[in-house]
Design a protein around this motif. Structure first.
Motif, PDB file in Angstrom:
ATOM      1  N   THR A  35       0.829  -1.202   0.000  1.00  7.98           N
ATOM      2  CA  THR A  35       0.000   0.000   0.000  1.00  7.98           C
ATOM      3  C   THR A  35       0.861   1.249   0.000  1.00  7.98           C
ATOM      4  OG1 THR A  35      -1.782  -1.133   1.173  1.00  7.98           O
ATOM      5  CG2 THR A  35      -1.786   1.266   1.255  1.00  7.98           C
ATOM      6  N   ALA A  36       1.929   1.241   0.835  1.00  8.94           N
ATOM      7  CA  ALA A  36       2.846   2.385   0.853  1.00  8.94           C
ATOM      8  C   ALA A  36       3.517   2.570  -0.498  1.00  8.94           C
ATOM      9  CB  ALA A  36       3.889   2.185   1.954  1.00  8.94           C
ATOM     10  N   ALA A  37       3.867   1.446  -1.146  1.00 12.34           N
ATOM     11  CA  ALA A  37       4.488   1.537  -2.473  1.00 12.34           C
ATOM     12  C   ALA A  37       3.522   2.152  -3.482  1.00 12.34           C
ATOM     13  CB  ALA A  37       4.937   0.158  -2.930  1.00 12.34           C
ATOM     14  N   PHE A  38       2.267   1.763  -3.448  1.00 13.45           N
ATOM     15  CA  PHE A  38       1.282   2.340  -4.361  1.00 13.45           C
ATOM     16  C   PHE A  38       1.051   3.821  -4.053  1.00 13.45           C
ATOM     17  CE2 PHE A  38      -0.222  -1.972  -5.621  1.00 13.45           C
ATOM     18  CZ  PHE A  38      -0.235  -1.766  -6.986  1.00 13.45           C
ATOM     19  N   ALA A  39       1.141   4.201  -2.766  1.00 11.99           N
ATOM     20  CA  ALA A  39       0.993   5.617  -2.413  1.00 11.99           C
ATOM     21  C   ALA A  39       2.110   6.445  -3.047  1.00 11.99           C
ATOM     22  CB  ALA A  39       0.998   5.781  -0.896  1.00 11.99           C
ATOM     23  N   VAL A  40       3.338   5.919  -3.007  1.00  8.77           N
ATOM     24  CA  VAL A  40       4.480   6.623  -3.607  1.00  8.77           C
ATOM     25  C   VAL A  40       4.358   6.646  -5.126  1.00  8.77           C
ATOM     26  CG1 VAL A  40       6.979   6.574  -3.928  1.00  8.77           C
ATOM     27  CG2 VAL A  40       6.007   6.102  -1.670  1.00  8.77           C
ATOM     28  N   VAL A  41       3.989   5.496  -5.712  1.00 10.49           N
ATOM     29  CA  VAL A  41       3.858   5.418  -7.169  1.00 10.49           C
ATOM     30  C   VAL A  41       2.764   6.372  -7.651  1.00 10.49           C
ATOM     31  CG1 VAL A  41       3.181   3.923  -9.080  1.00 10.49           C
ATOM     32  CG2 VAL A  41       4.776   3.093  -7.349  1.00 10.49           C
ATOM     33  N   ALA A  42       1.654   6.438  -6.916  1.00 18.46           N
ATOM     34  CA  ALA A  42       0.577   7.343  -7.297  1.00 18.46           C
ATOM     35  C   ALA A  42       1.032   8.792  -7.256  1.00 18.46           C
ATOM     36  CB  ALA A  42      -0.624   7.133  -6.367  1.00 18.46           C
ATOM     37  N   LEU A  43       1.821   9.157  -6.243  1.00 18.43           N
ATOM     38  CA  LEU A  43       2.305  10.526  -6.120  1.00 18.43           C
ATOM     39  C   LEU A  43       3.255  10.878  -7.263  1.00 18.43           C
ATOM     40  CD1 LEU A  43       1.919  12.836  -4.076  1.00 18.43           C
ATOM     41  CD2 LEU A  43       4.057  12.105  -2.993  1.00 18.43           C
ATOM     42  N   VAL A  44       4.173   9.949  -7.570  1.00 16.45           N
ATOM     43  CA  VAL A  44       5.119  10.179  -8.664  1.00 16.45           C
ATOM     44  C   VAL A  44       4.383  10.243 -10.005  1.00 16.45           C
ATOM     45  CG1 VAL A  44       7.061   9.196  -9.931  1.00 16.45           C
ATOM     46  CG2 VAL A  44       7.051   9.150  -7.425  1.00 16.45           C
ATOM     47  N   THR A  45       3.424   9.339 -10.200  1.00 19.50           N
ATOM     48  CA  THR A  45       2.667   9.323 -11.450  1.00 19.50           C
ATOM     49  C   THR A  45       1.894  10.631 -11.632  1.00 19.50           C
ATOM     50  OG1 THR A  45       2.456   6.916 -11.310  1.00 19.50           O
ATOM     51  CG2 THR A  45       0.934   8.074 -12.788  1.00 19.50           C
ATOM     52  N   TYR A  46       1.289  11.118 -10.537  1.00 17.04           N
ATOM     53  CA  TYR A  46       0.571  12.389 -10.613  1.00 17.04           C
ATOM     54  C   TYR A  46       1.515  13.510 -11.038  1.00 17.04           C
ATOM     55  CZ  TYR A  46      -1.846  16.626  -9.260  1.00 17.04           C
ATOM     56  OH  TYR A  46      -2.402  17.884  -9.282  1.00 17.04           O
ATOM     57  N   PHE A  47       2.694  13.566 -10.407  1.00 14.79           N
ATOM     58  CA  PHE A  47       3.655  14.632 -10.722  1.00 14.79           C
ATOM     59  C   PHE A  47       4.072  14.586 -12.191  1.00 14.79           C
ATOM     60  CE2 PHE A  47       8.069  16.088 -11.071  1.00 14.79           C
ATOM     61  CZ  PHE A  47       7.942  17.379 -10.579  1.00 14.79           C
ATOM     62  N   LEU A  48       4.374  13.382 -12.689  1.00 13.95           N
ATOM     63  CA  LEU A  48       4.823  13.252 -14.076  1.00 13.95           C
ATOM     64  C   LEU A  48       3.688  13.524 -15.067  1.00 13.95           C
ATOM     65  CD1 LEU A  48       7.062  10.042 -13.761  1.00 13.95           C
ATOM     66  CD2 LEU A  48       7.800  12.441 -13.883  1.00 13.95           C
ATOM     67  N   ALA A  49       2.490  12.989 -14.775  1.00  7.78           N
ATOM     68  CA  ALA A  49       1.376  13.168 -15.711  1.00  7.78           C
ATOM     69  C   ALA A  49       0.916  14.619 -15.747  1.00  7.78           C
ATOM     70  CB  ALA A  49       0.219  12.248 -15.310  1.00  7.78           C
ATOM     71  N   ASP A  50       0.851  15.257 -14.594  1.00 10.95           N
ATOM     72  CA  ASP A  50       0.397  16.644 -14.565  1.00 10.95           C
ATOM     73  C   ASP A  50       1.425  17.565 -15.205  1.00 10.95           C
ATOM     74  OD1 ASP A  50      -1.692  18.432 -13.805  1.00 10.95           O
ATOM     75  OD2 ASP A  50      -0.390  19.197 -12.220  1.00 10.95           O
ATOM     76  N   GLY A  51       2.712  17.248 -15.011  1.00 13.21           N
ATOM     77  CA  GLY A  51       3.762  18.077 -15.587  1.00 13.21           C
ATOM     78  C   GLY A  51       3.911  17.928 -17.084  1.00 13.21           C
ATOM     79  N   ALA A  52       3.351  16.839 -17.634  1.00 12.72           N
ATOM     80  CA  ALA A  52       3.469  16.618 -19.076  1.00 12.72           C
ATOM     81  C   ALA A  52       2.505  17.490 -19.874  1.00 12.72           C
ATOM     82  CB  ALA A  52       3.220  15.141 -19.378  1.00 12.72           C
ATOM     83  N   TRP A  53       1.511  18.083 -19.218  1.00 12.38           N
ATOM     84  CA  TRP A  53       0.541  18.929 -19.919  1.00 12.38           C
ATOM     85  C   TRP A  53       1.034  20.380 -19.984  1.00 12.38           C
ATOM     86  CZ3 TRP A  53      -4.283  17.776 -22.061  1.00 12.38           C
ATOM     87  CH2 TRP A  53      -4.698  16.438 -21.930  1.00 12.38           C
TER      88      TRP A  53
END
Length: 381
Positions: free
Chosen positions: A69-87
């Motif tokens: 669960t902690a790993a998914f929390a980190v992955v979700a945070l990183v994914t959000y940062f990368l996906a939002d920054g790509a726009w």
């Protein structure tokens, strides 16, 4: 054989999330993460759903371990940062939702830790309950005491897995004795009383030459147990227990001895059809001092070779359908044996009664249910 409830919700969930012995609990949150990210990239800037990625650690918290669960929390945070920054800048959601995803992941991890701790505690308590159940309803070896036997126990409380029903077989120097009973009431107090009676039965049934002496020892034990409980200041010292005590003498293979303490008499199921053994006309264990004789009479009943004795508790005899009708035990057994004489085999007989009882009441047991069948091995055709 015995039928008991399966492991709790946590154990059933873990079984559903395994494929070929390997856990796939990680798959649902991963698919959700990929789906949210993919939809976000393939929609217009006015429709951004990347912040929904906060659901990913929430889903993981419900089905995964703390680390995952902690790993998914980190992955979700990183994914959000990368996906939002790509726009382009004008379409970015920005820092507020980034913080939301981070806090959501942290809370999901904490919630997962609480859930895992609760499941471990539940499994520990179930292990304790299982130990109690195996102490009260000890496993019986095949052919124990020269009897072919089978048993099914169903607790009305599927989580408790143990109640006031009890049964046992005790071989001894004077034959094999069988006991089945039902302690009045529920809860650990009923289990405690059942354990007390079984302890006395196992000793007396082995040593005493007369079955009535065994019955007297059981009556005294129930009274002593009540006095002890009352002296402790508890309010359940007036418990009683209905019971059937059977004896298979070593010197008489064509009879069975029976003492019935306010219980439904056994059914004799065999080549001659289905019939009730004579009732004992006695009071339940613990109430014998209310009458002059104190004990039910001992009856010696002729028993044809190959006859199975079927003993049940209230969960069977008092099972009702939606119209309030009782389960017609004797009629159902007679019909099954008439269609197939092998239905009188102990294993098949208890399965028949178990399935019939559950079908009759729609699976809603109002009381603990025990079905116990015994037959002399040397009388089997």
């Amino acid at each position: 054989m015995r039928a008991v409830s399966d492991g709790g919700p946590g154990r059933r969930r873990n079984q559903l999330l395994r494929v070929r012995g390997h856990s796939v609990a990680w798959l649902p949150p991963l698919l959700l993460l990929l789906a949210i990210t993919g939809v976000d990239f393939h929609t217009t800037g006015e429709f951004r759903i990347i912040s929904w990625i906060v659901l990913v650690p929430g889903i993981a918290a419900a089905i995964c371990g703390v680390g995952l669960t902690a790993a998914f929390a980190v992955v979700a945070l990183v994914t959000y940062f990368l996906a939002d920054g790509a726009w382009p800048h004008q379409y970015r959601i920005g820092l507020p939702d980034f913080i939301l995803v981070g806090i959501g992941g942290l809370l999901a991890t904490l919630a997962c830790a609480v859930r895992v701790r609760g499941e471990r505690h539940m499994l520990h308590m179930r292990d304790i309950t299982e130990t109690i159940r195996r102490t009260v309803l000890r496993p019986l070896p095949p052919g124990w005491g020269g009897l072919d036997h089978a048993a099914v126990y169903l607790a009305a409380d599927s989580e408790a897995r143990v109640g006031g029903d009890f049964y046992d077989i005790q071989p001894g120097r004077y034959g094999t004795r069988v006991l089945l009973g039902d302690v009045q009431g529920k809860g650990l107090g009923a289990v405690e009383a059942a354990a007390a009676l079984l302890g006395t039965f196992r000793e007396a049934a082995y040593h005493e030459p007369d079955l009535l002496t065994v019955a007297r020892r059981l009556e005294i034990r129930m009274r002593r147990h009540g006095l002890h409980v009352t002296a402790l200041g508890r309010e359940d010292g007036d418990r009683f227990a209905t019971a059937v005590l059977l004896g298979f003498p070593v010197d008489a293979f064509d009879v069975v001895e029976a003492v019935v303490f306010g219980h439904e008499p056994p059914l004799a199921v065999g080549p001659d059809g289905v019939r009730h053994l004579p009732p004992g006309d006695g009071l339940p264990l613990g109430l014998g001092e209310l009458v002059a004789d104190g004990l039910p009479p001992l009856r010696r009943v002729p028993l044809a070779p190959g006859t199975t004795l079927l003993l049940t508790t209230d969960g069977v005899t008092e099972s009702r359908d939606g119209a309030g009708c009782f389960y017609p035990l004797a009629d159902e057994v007679a019909r099954a044996v008439a269609a197939d004489p092998h239905a009188a085999d102990p294993g098949r007989l208890v399965a028949l009664v178990r399935d019939g009882t559950l079908g009759h009441c729609g699976g809603r047991l109002a009381d603990d249910t025990t079905v116990f069948a015994v037959r002399r091995l040397d009388e089997t055709p």
